[in-house]
Write a protein that holds these residues in place. Structure first.
Motif, PDB file in Angstrom:
ATOM      1  N   ASP A 392       0.844  -1.199   0.000  1.00 60.36           N
ATOM      2  CA  ASP A 392       0.000   0.000   0.000  1.00 60.36           C
ATOM      3  C   ASP A 392       0.880   1.249   0.000  1.00 60.36           C
ATOM      4  O   ASP A 392       1.848   1.342   0.759  1.00 60.36           O
ATOM      5  CB  ASP A 392      -0.903  -0.016   1.231  1.00 60.36           C
ATOM      6  N   THR A 393       0.561   2.238  -0.835  1.00 58.19           N
ATOM      7  CA  THR A 393       1.376   3.457  -0.967  1.00 58.19           C
ATOM      8  C   THR A 393       0.812   4.571  -0.086  1.00 58.19           C
ATOM      9  O   THR A 393      -0.378   4.912  -0.200  1.00 58.19           O
ATOM     10  CB  THR A 393       1.393   3.940  -2.428  1.00 58.19           C
ATOM     11  N   PRO A 394       1.620   5.162   0.778  1.00 61.07           N
ATOM     12  CA  PRO A 394       1.151   6.276   1.621  1.00 61.07           C
ATOM     13  C   PRO A 394       0.763   7.491   0.773  1.00 61.07           C
ATOM     14  O   PRO A 394       1.305   7.709  -0.310  1.00 61.07           O
ATOM     15  CB  PRO A 394       2.368   6.587   2.495  1.00 61.07           C
ATOM     16  N   ILE A 395      -0.180   8.285   1.274  1.00 66.84           N
ATOM     17  CA  ILE A 395      -0.565   9.511   0.584  1.00 66.84           C
ATOM     18  C   ILE A 395       0.397  10.631   0.947  1.00 66.84           C
ATOM     19  O   ILE A 395       1.049  10.590   1.999  1.00 66.84           O
ATOM     20  CB  ILE A 395      -2.013   9.923   0.927  1.00 66.84           C
ATOM     21  N   THR A 396       0.488  11.641   0.095  1.00 66.66           N
ATOM     22  CA  THR A 396       1.397  12.774   0.346  1.00 66.66           C
ATOM     23  C   THR A 396       0.663  14.111   0.362  1.00 66.66           C
ATOM     24  O   THR A 396       1.257  15.139   0.676  1.00 66.66           O
ATOM     25  CB  THR A 396       2.503  12.822  -0.717  1.00 66.66           C
ATOM     26  N   HIS A 397      -0.635  14.121   0.029  1.00 61.79           N
ATOM     27  CA  HIS A 397      -1.388  15.378   0.023  1.00 61.79           C
ATOM     28  C   HIS A 397      -2.035  15.615   1.386  1.00 61.79           C
ATOM     29  O   HIS A 397      -1.967  14.756   2.273  1.00 61.79           O
ATOM     30  CB  HIS A 397      -2.464  15.341  -1.073  1.00 61.79           C
ATOM     31  N   ARG A 398      -2.671  16.779   1.553  1.00 61.07           N
ATOM     32  CA  ARG A 398      -3.393  17.080   2.793  1.00 61.07           C
ATOM     33  C   ARG A 398      -4.501  16.056   2.964  1.00 61.07           C
ATOM     34  O   ARG A 398      -5.375  15.913   2.098  1.00 61.07           O
ATOM     35  CB  ARG A 398      -3.971  18.500   2.729  1.00 61.07           C
ATOM     36  N   PRO A 399      -4.526  15.308   4.067  1.00 62.96           N
ATOM     37  CA  PRO A 399      -5.506  14.223   4.213  1.00 62.96           C
ATOM     38  C   PRO A 399      -6.954  14.666   4.048  1.00 62.96           C
ATOM     39  O   PRO A 399      -7.765  13.943   3.470  1.00 62.96           O
ATOM     40  CB  PRO A 399      -5.236  13.711   5.632  1.00 62.96           C
ATOM     41  N   ALA A 400      -7.292  15.866   4.543  1.00 64.92           N
ATOM     42  CA  ALA A 400      -8.686  16.312   4.480  1.00 64.92           C
ATOM     43  C   ALA A 400      -9.164  16.564   3.058  1.00 64.92           C
ATOM     44  O   ALA A 400     -10.378  16.664   2.823  1.00 64.92           O
ATOM     45  CB  ALA A 400      -8.868  17.576   5.323  1.00 64.92           C
ATOM     46  N   ASP A 401      -8.234  16.655   2.098  1.00 62.02           N
ATOM     47  CA  ASP A 401      -8.646  16.830   0.704  1.00 62.02           C
ATOM     48  C   ASP A 401      -9.444  15.634   0.197  1.00 62.02           C
ATOM     49  O   ASP A 401     -10.178  15.746  -0.793  1.00 62.02           O
ATOM     50  CB  ASP A 401      -7.422  17.043  -0.195  1.00 62.02           C
ATOM     51  N   ASP A 402      -9.301  14.503   0.857  1.00 64.08           N
ATOM     52  CA  ASP A 402     -10.018  13.294   0.446  1.00 64.08           C
ATOM     53  C   ASP A 402     -11.396  13.177   1.104  1.00 64.08           C
ATOM     54  O   ASP A 402     -12.126  12.212   0.847  1.00 64.08           O
ATOM     55  CB  ASP A 402      -9.204  12.041   0.813  1.00 64.08           C
ATOM     56  N   LEU A 403     -11.748  14.148   1.972  1.00 61.75           N
ATOM     57  CA  LEU A 403     -12.977  14.035   2.755  1.00 61.75           C
ATOM     58  C   LEU A 403     -14.053  14.971   2.221  1.00 61.75           C
ATOM     59  O   LEU A 403     -13.920  16.197   2.314  1.00 61.75           O
ATOM     60  CB  LEU A 403     -12.699  14.352   4.227  1.00 61.75           C
ATOM     61  N   PRO A 404     -15.128  14.454   1.664  1.00 66.02           N
ATOM     62  CA  PRO A 404     -16.223  15.305   1.167  1.00 66.02           C
ATOM     63  C   PRO A 404     -17.015  15.902   2.326  1.00 66.02           C
ATOM     64  O   PRO A 404     -17.009  15.374   3.444  1.00 66.02           O
ATOM     65  CB  PRO A 404     -17.085  14.337   0.354  1.00 66.02           C
ATOM     66  N   ASP A 405     -17.705  17.004   2.074  1.00 70.59           N
ATOM     67  CA  ASP A 405     -18.566  17.603   3.090  1.00 70.59           C
ATOM     68  C   ASP A 405     -19.532  16.560   3.644  1.00 70.59           C
ATOM     69  O   ASP A 405     -20.038  15.710   2.901  1.00 70.59           O
ATOM     70  CB  ASP A 405     -19.355  18.771   2.497  1.00 70.59           C
ATOM     71  N   ALA A 406     -19.779  16.640   4.952  1.00 71.35           N
ATOM     72  CA  ALA A 406     -20.557  15.560   5.586  1.00 71.35           C
ATOM     73  C   ALA A 406     -21.682  16.033   6.495  1.00 71.35           C
ATOM     74  O   ALA A 406     -22.473  15.220   6.970  1.00 71.35           O
ATOM     75  CB  ALA A 406     -19.610  14.667   6.390  1.00 71.35           C
ATOM     76  N   LEU A 407     -21.775  17.338   6.762  1.00 69.06           N
ATOM     77  CA  LEU A 407     -22.784  17.799   7.721  1.00 69.06           C
ATOM     78  C   LEU A 407     -24.220  17.430   7.333  1.00 69.06           C
ATOM     79  O   LEU A 407     -25.000  17.006   8.203  1.00 69.06           O
ATOM     80  CB  LEU A 407     -22.661  19.316   7.925  1.00 69.06           C
ATOM     81  N   PRO A 408     -24.623  17.566   6.047  1.00 67.12           N
ATOM     82  CA  PRO A 408     -25.998  17.178   5.698  1.00 67.12           C
ATOM     83  C   PRO A 408     -26.292  15.709   6.017  1.00 67.12           C
ATOM     84  O   PRO A 408     -27.380  15.378   6.509  1.00 67.12           O
ATOM     85  CB  PRO A 408     -26.065  17.451   4.190  1.00 67.12           C
ATOM     86  N   LYS A 409     -25.326  14.844   5.760  1.00 68.72           N
ATOM     87  CA  LYS A 409     -25.504  13.419   6.059  1.00 68.72           C
ATOM     88  C   LYS A 409     -25.664  13.184   7.557  1.00 68.72           C
ATOM     89  O   LYS A 409     -26.562  12.453   8.000  1.00 68.72           O
ATOM     90  CB  LYS A 409     -24.304  12.624   5.529  1.00 68.72           C
ATOM     91  N   PHE A 410     -24.799  13.827   8.361  1.00 72.02           N
ATOM     92  CA  PHE A 410     -24.883  13.661   9.808  1.00 72.02           C
ATOM     93  C   PHE A 410     -26.212  14.197  10.339  1.00 72.02           C
ATOM     94  O   PHE A 410     -26.844  13.599  11.210  1.00 72.02           O
ATOM     95  CB  PHE A 410     -23.722  14.386  10.500  1.00 72.02           C
ATOM     96  N   ARG A 411     -26.638  15.334   9.801  1.00 73.51           N
ATOM     97  CA  ARG A 411     -27.886  15.935  10.261  1.00 73.51           C
ATOM     98  C   ARG A 411     -29.068  15.008   9.972  1.00 73.51           C
ATOM     99  O   ARG A 411     -29.970  14.850  10.803  1.00 73.51           O
ATOM    100  CB  ARG A 411     -28.081  17.294   9.582  1.00 73.51           C
ATOM    101  N   ASP A 412     -29.038  14.390   8.818  1.00 75.07           N
ATOM    102  CA  ASP A 412     -30.123  13.473   8.446  1.00 75.07           C
ATOM    103  C   ASP A 412     -30.148  12.242   9.349  1.00 75.07           C
ATOM    104  O   ASP A 412     -31.217  11.739   9.697  1.00 75.07           O
ATOM    105  CB  ASP A 412     -29.948  13.058   6.982  1.00 75.07           C
ATOM    106  N   GLU A 413     -28.960  11.771   9.733  1.00 75.18           N
ATOM    107  CA  GLU A 413     -28.865  10.547  10.531  1.00 75.18           C
ATOM    108  C   GLU A 413     -29.400  10.724  11.949  1.00 75.18           C
ATOM    109  O   GLU A 413     -29.797   9.749  12.588  1.00 75.18           O
ATOM    110  CB  GLU A 413     -27.407  10.064  10.573  1.00 75.18           C
ATOM    111  N   ILE A 414     -29.402  11.948  12.481  1.00 82.06           N
ATOM    112  CA  ILE A 414     -29.838  12.152  13.871  1.00 82.06           C
ATOM    113  C   ILE A 414     -31.089  13.019  13.965  1.00 82.06           C
ATOM    114  O   ILE A 414     -31.406  13.517  15.049  1.00 82.06           O
ATOM    115  CB  ILE A 414     -28.715  12.762  14.737  1.00 82.06           C
ATOM    116  N   LYS A 415     -31.798  13.204  12.857  1.00 79.62           N
ATOM    117  CA  LYS A 415     -32.909  14.158  12.859  1.00 79.62           C
ATOM    118  C   LYS A 415     -33.968  13.820  13.911  1.00 79.62           C
ATOM    119  O   LYS A 415     -34.664  14.715  14.403  1.00 79.62           O
ATOM    120  CB  LYS A 415     -33.530  14.254  11.476  1.00 79.62           C
ATOM    121  N   GLY A 416     -34.080  12.571  14.277  1.00 77.92           N
ATOM    122  CA  GLY A 416     -35.053  12.207  15.297  1.00 77.92           C
ATOM    123  C   GLY A 416     -34.596  12.471  16.713  1.00 77.92           C
ATOM    124  O   GLY A 416     -35.377  12.352  17.663  1.00 77.92           O
TER     125      GLY A 416
END
Length: 462
Positions: A392-416
């Motif tokens: 496996d090859t280590p990454i060299t870029h900023r790790p967060a560049d691989d992370l898409p926005d997630a707040l809408p998903k989290f909000r939907d998961e706990i709406k109740g």
């Protein structure tokens, strides 16, 4: 001279595994506000996790209660850059929203650090803090290794200044900075950057008060102290003796010792309670000169003791502490501060308890070697990398560049379960722990025995 008081955050995190409750803080909050501190560190670090996981408390409610009581003194928190208050990287939208809500609920100063001193991992947090109108303090994590030196620390501080940081903190989480080196480093930092310098250290090795005095002589602007009953050991140097040491000099704090004594009397009672309950272990209170070798930070020490006790392996404590620097060398000398302290500490504990090095490798160790926490400070030993990653090859870029926005998903998961917008952030950082808390909160609201509703997760990371 100015002090930041840490008793409401790092002091109890370091000595009693972050178990001080909000109700224990409130009776003394207004007295703390009267001292005239530069700031009171009262939130962030491990307090957020512990509120949800162990105390059945909403950390956002804690912040609002403290803000209501502490009207004159700036409230400060510790934030782990792209890790926020968790143990992995989170998307930029989570980081920005967390900063917005923290400032909106009462935080004035955000101390931001990255465990690897990878400046890419705090740029979003600094930018968000500035945009919210709060004070962005960028922390240079201090450690000792063959690859860390004065030039590197100054280079990092200059990069933070260029990013717009309002001040720099030297974060000596293991208490290993010597007095004479503190004078040298801070003198050079003061010449290299124009923004204020603050020093944070722990008393673990017994050096910190002497280190503070030399740092003050070198021109440091602020130091972190803890009121005496919850000071020393793996906590910070005690507030009152530092006040007296400077009295009558050009560095006089002007703090009222009678007022500090009243505050200390309150925390002395709490200290006795913690000792009787077993929360405060003598190992966390002791000075350990071996820490100059092992470099175990205060919060890591108290949680290491707590976790080994839970597993009936406290007799392995000395072996685990000796294994920590070996693992650290294997992994390219990461500074031991959250989350790398957990990564290294857990691996060291597994190596000792299982009797074979790297027989079991947690996913966090694999992620670190892959570069998912940022760029390791040094070179990871090739045999370790091969054993754990294979091809496996280590990454060299900023790790967060691989992370898409997630707040809408989290909000939907706990709406109740949502009671407030901040709940989305609690869930984003600690999904299982936060959901357990939400269920407990619902049960309590409807008068149901919460023990019949959930099984609480009682394992805390080292």
């Amino acid at each position: 001279m100015k002090f930041t008081e840490t008793v409401l955050r790092d002091a109890h995190q370091s000595l009693v595994a972050t178990r001080m409750t909000t109700d224990e803080m409130m009776p003394v909050a207004e007295l703390l506000d009267e001292v005239g501190y530069h700031s009171i560190e009262a939130w962030g670090g491990a307090t957020f996790d512990s509120c949800l996981r162990f105390l059945n408390e909403d950390p956002w409610v804690r912040l609002r209660r403290l803000r209501k009581a502490i009207k004159k003194t700036r409230l400060q928190m510790l934030l782990r850059g792209q890790n926020v208050l968790g143990y992995k990287h989170y998307p930029d939208d989570v980081v920005r929203e967390f900063v917005k809500r923290s400032v909106g609920n009462g935080i004035d100063i955000i101390r931001i650090f990255d465990a690897l001193n990878d400046v890419r991992n705090i740029e979003t947090t600094i930018d968000a803090t500035i945009k919210e109108g709060a004070h962005a303090q960028a922390a240079v994590v201090y450690t000792v290794s063959p690859i860390h030196n004065t030039e590197k620390y100054i280079e990092t501080a200059k990069q933070f200044e260029q990013m717009g940081a309002h001040s720099i903190c030297l974060k000596d989480m293991a208490g290993i900075m010597t007095p004479l080196y503190a004078y040298e480093l801070i003198s050079q930092l003061k010449a290299a950057v124009k923004i204020p310098i603050q020093l944070h250290a722990h008393y673990t090795s017994g050096l910190a008060s002497m280190t503070y005095l030399k740092a003050i002589e070198a021109g440091v602007d602020v130091v972190d102290c803890a009121i005496s009953p919850l000071s020393m050991g793996s906590s910070q140097p005690p507030t009152e003796p530092m006040v007296m040491a400077l009295r009558g000099s050009v560095y006089d704090t002007g703090y009222d010792l009678d007022l500090l004594t009243k505050i200390a009397e309150y925390f002395e009672t709490l200290r006795e309670k913690y000792i009787e309950s077993g929360l405060m272990n003598h190992k966390a209170l002791a000075v350990d000169v071996n820490n100059l070798i092992y470099q175990v930070p205060g919060g890591m020490l108290s949680n290491l003791v707590s976790q080994l006790k839970q597993q009936n392996k406290l007799d392995k404590y000395s072996e685990v502490v000796k294994e920590i620097p070996r693992v650290r060398e294997d992994l390219g000398y990461p500074p031991l501060v959250t989350p790398t302290s957990q990564i290294v500490g857990t691996q060291a504990a597994l190596n000792v308890i299982l009797g074979e090095r790297y027989k079991v490798v947690p996913s966090e160790v694999k992620a670190y070697i892959r570069g998912e926490y940022g760029k390791p400070p040094g070179i990871i030993k090739e045999e370790i990398k091969q054993k754990i990653l294979g091809n496996d090859t280590p990454i060299t870029h900023r790790p967060a560049d691989d992370l898409p926005d997630a707040l809408p998903k989290f909000r939907d998961e706990i709406k109740g379960f949502m009671h407030q917008e901040e709940d989305v952030l609690s869930y984003a950082l600690f999904p299982q722990v936060a959901m357990n808390f939400f269920k407990w909160r619902e049960a309590k609201e409807y008068g149901i025995d919460s023990t019949l509703v959930i099984e609480r997760d009682c394992v805390h990371p080292i």
